[in-house]
Design an enzyme around this catalytic site. Structure first.
Site, mmCIF file in Angstrom:
data_model
loop_
_atom_site.group_PDB
_atom_site.id
_atom_site.type_symbol
_atom_site.label_atom_id
_atom_site.label_comp_id
_atom_site.label_asym_id
_atom_site.label_seq_id
_atom_site.Cartn_x
_atom_site.Cartn_y
_atom_site.Cartn_z
ATOM 1 N N LYS A 111 0.825 -1.217 0.000
ATOM 2 C CA LYS A 111 0.000 0.000 0.000
ATOM 3 C C LYS A 111 0.859 1.266 0.000
ATOM 4 O O LYS A 111 0.522 2.245 -0.678
ATOM 5 C CB LYS A 111 -0.950 0.003 1.218
ATOM 6 C CG LYS A 111 -2.206 -0.817 0.989
ATOM 7 C CD LYS A 111 -3.126 -0.142 -0.007
ATOM 8 C CE LYS A 111 -4.418 -0.832 -0.307
ATOM 9 N NZ LYS A 111 -4.456 -2.201 -0.702
ATOM 10 N N LYS A 194 -2.686 -11.379 -9.246
ATOM 11 C CA LYS A 194 -4.067 -11.719 -8.900
ATOM 12 C C LYS A 194 -5.086 -10.755 -9.521
ATOM 13 O O LYS A 194 -4.751 -9.624 -9.882
ATOM 14 C CB LYS A 194 -4.234 -11.723 -7.380
ATOM 15 C CG LYS A 194 -4.084 -10.364 -6.736
ATOM 16 C CD LYS A 194 -4.563 -10.381 -5.298
ATOM 17 C CE LYS A 194 -4.466 -8.975 -4.729
ATOM 18 N NZ LYS A 194 -5.134 -8.793 -3.473
ATOM 19 N N LYS A 197 -9.355 -5.173 -7.782
ATOM 20 C CA LYS A 197 -10.006 -3.947 -8.214
ATOM 21 C C LYS A 197 -9.009 -2.869 -8.580
ATOM 22 O O LYS A 197 -9.268 -2.036 -9.425
ATOM 23 C CB LYS A 197 -10.882 -3.412 -7.072
ATOM 24 C CG LYS A 197 -12.171 -4.161 -6.932
ATOM 25 C CD LYS A 197 -12.958 -3.632 -5.757
ATOM 26 C CE LYS A 197 -12.658 -4.479 -4.528
ATOM 27 N NZ LYS A 197 -13.839 -4.844 -3.762
HETATM 28 P P1 TYM Z 1 -10.915 -7.666 -0.060
HETATM 29 O O1 TYM Z 1 -12.072 -6.738 -0.020
HETATM 30 O O2 TYM Z 1 -9.678 -7.223 -0.755
HETATM 31 O O3 TYM Z 1 -11.330 -9.033 -0.673
HETATM 32 C C1 TYM Z 1 -12.452 -9.748 -0.171
HETATM 33 C C2 TYM Z 1 -12.194 -11.235 -0.221
HETATM 34 O O4 TYM Z 1 -11.930 -11.640 -1.560
HETATM 35 C C3 TYM Z 1 -10.697 -12.345 -1.599
HETATM 36 N N1 TYM Z 1 -10.005 -12.065 -2.859
HETATM 37 C C4 TYM Z 1 -9.462 -12.999 -3.632
HETATM 38 N N2 TYM Z 1 -9.395 -14.338 -3.495
HETATM 39 C C5 TYM Z 1 -8.789 -15.025 -4.483
HETATM 40 N N3 TYM Z 1 -8.250 -14.441 -5.591
HETATM 41 C C6 TYM Z 1 -8.288 -13.105 -5.770
HETATM 42 N N4 TYM Z 1 -7.783 -12.552 -6.851
HETATM 43 C C7 TYM Z 1 -8.913 -12.318 -4.752
HETATM 44 N N5 TYM Z 1 -9.135 -10.986 -4.596
HETATM 45 C C8 TYM Z 1 -9.794 -10.852 -3.430
HETATM 46 C C9 TYM Z 1 -9.892 -11.849 -0.413
HETATM 47 O O5 TYM Z 1 -8.915 -12.783 -0.023
HETATM 48 C C10 TYM Z 1 -10.970 -11.654 0.616
HETATM 49 O O6 TYM Z 1 -11.256 -12.865 1.258
HETATM 50 N N6 TYM Z 1 -9.014 -7.229 4.473
HETATM 51 C C11 TYM Z 1 -10.064 -7.847 3.738
HETATM 52 C C12 TYM Z 1 -11.453 -7.478 4.228
HETATM 53 C C13 TYM Z 1 -11.650 -7.756 5.672
HETATM 54 C C14 TYM Z 1 -11.780 -9.039 6.285
HETATM 55 C C15 TYM Z 1 -11.952 -8.786 7.661
HETATM 56 C C16 TYM Z 1 -11.752 -10.334 5.797
HETATM 57 C C17 TYM Z 1 -11.766 -6.819 6.647
HETATM 58 N N7 TYM Z 1 -11.926 -7.434 7.835
HETATM 59 C C18 TYM Z 1 -12.112 -9.827 8.582
HETATM 60 C C19 TYM Z 1 -11.908 -11.383 6.729
HETATM 61 C C20 TYM Z 1 -12.083 -11.109 8.084
HETATM 62 C C21 TYM Z 1 -9.926 -7.396 2.301
HETATM 63 O O7 TYM Z 1 -9.336 -6.407 1.998
HETATM 64 O O8 TYM Z 1 -10.580 -8.136 1.413
#
Ligand code: TYM
Length: 331
Positions: A111, A194, A197
């Site tokens: 980041k 990967k 967004k």
């Molecule tokens: P975020 O919003 O980036 O993504 C949400 C979920 O989607 C999964 N993901 C992927 N899995 C496989 N391949 C990909 N290309 C891919 N892109 C996204 C992420 O692994 C995630 O599971 N920090 C987290 C949000 C969060 C969270 C939490 C998750 C906040 N608090 C507590 C679990 C528990 C995040 O940024 O996810």
């Protein structure tokens, strides 16, 4: 019954990575576990600090959660900022999270490279807020994609540290979870890493994309000039397309194109056409439901209110215990 927690940031529409990495497991888990799924709008402030898109994006994720098959009668579905207990626990956990360990987190390093003009303290303590989300409901299982593995390790560290510090075996250890054992990483269409967004235009296929948009994106996916010898190892950009086929197409389709590749008879145009059609089929039911649900404001309002009440019931119990354990007592 074991407790499950997971969330998705509200920074825009959901893509195939979110679906296959996380939501697909949410939907399966809702029948077997005590599930809490939320929309991480507080986390999204670390990268999207202005109110302009906040509400619209929260609504979009809520609609897509429901469209993907989450049943608000079976799971607690809520918006993170509706549960202020989250931020209270975040504050307590911050007192025992060390700057050094937070600076070493891969996501923080990524980041600060991505937004050098906005290296805010929220980015540094992002994993602490995530730990608070999870242990607030004393969850043990957290369905996430591979990119969240390190965050889960940090959540265990903070949970264990709290227990040790206050000499109380209160928080259980949360573990990343996937039904098929291995955590998933869905590749993007840009030939690199990967699907995400923030990885640039055309890299992600969204659940709300129209069939035409999906065809266009997939046909533009990066490829090479083709194999020159039998059974050659696939370069990253080609492996990525095969990884996507593995997820959305049948085993026969995968084998068909794999054989063509291994005998140097592959035509990437054919492979992409098939991949696009299979993505369109796989996402069709979700796409249809997104359209229906997004116009039903009364239903969305009711789901969010009901979810907030249920989440706060669980959260306030934990906060009451935590205050007691830390030593805040009324006179
Ligand atoms: P975020 O919003 O980036 O993504 C949400 C979920 O989607 C999964 N993901 C992927 N899995 C496989 N391949 C990909 N290309 C891919 N892109 C996204 C992420 O692994 C995630 O599971 N920090 C987290 C949000 C969060 C969270 C939490 C998750 C906040 N608090 C507590 C679990 C528990 C995040 O940024 O996810």
């Amino acid at each position: 019954m074991e407790t499950v927690v997971s969330g998705i940031r509200s920074t825009g529409n959901l893509h195939l990575g979110n679906y296959y990495g996380a939501i697909q497991n949410f939907v399966k888990m809702q029948n077997e576990y005590n599930c809490f799924f939320f929309i991480a709008d507080l986390h999204s402030l670390t990268t999207h600090p202005t109110p302009a898109d906040l509400h619209g994006n929260v609504k979009q994720v809520l609609v897509e959660y429901l469209a993907a098959g989450l049943d608000p009668e079976k799971v607690t579905l809520y918006i993170q900022s509706d549960v202020p207990e989250t931020t209270e626990l975040y504050l307590y956990l911050n007192m025992n999270a060390y700057v050094g360990e937070l600076e070493r987190s891969t996501s923080f390093k990524d980041k600060i490279r991505a937004q050098p003009d906005n290296v805010n303290a929220g980015l540094l303590t992002y994993p602490v807020l995530m730990a608070a989300d999870i242990i607030l409901h004393r969850a043990t299982k957290v369905p996430v994609g591979k990119d969240q593995e390190q965050h889960l390790e940090m959540s265990r560290t903070f949970a264990n540290r709290f227990n040790r510090l206050y000499n109380h075996d209160y928080f259980p250890e949360p573990y990343a979870f996937n039904f098929s054992e291995n955590l998933v990483k869905i590749p993007g269409l840009d030939g690199k890493g990967k699907m995400g967004k923030s990885e640039g235009e055309g890299n992600a296929v969204y659940l709300s994309d129209s069939p035409e948009a999906i065809r266009k994106k997939v046909m533009r996916a990066v490829t090479d000039s083709g194999p020159t010898a039998d059974n050659q190892e696939k370069p990253q950009e080609i492996q990525n397309l095969f990884d996507l086929i593995k997820v959305v197409s049948s085993a026969d389709t995968y084998e068909h194109f794999d054989n063509l590749y291994n005998t140097c008879n592959i035509r990437y145009g054919d492979l992409k056409k098939q991949l696009a059609e299979d993505i369109i089929i796989a996402t069709a039911p979700i796409r249809d439901r997104i359209k229906d649900i997004s116009t039903d404001s009364a239903y969305l309002r009711q789901v969010a209110r009901h979810g907030a009440i249920k989440a706060r019931e669980s959260a306030s119990k934990t906060i009451k215990d935590v205050r007691e354990i830390i030593g805040f007592r009324s006179f």
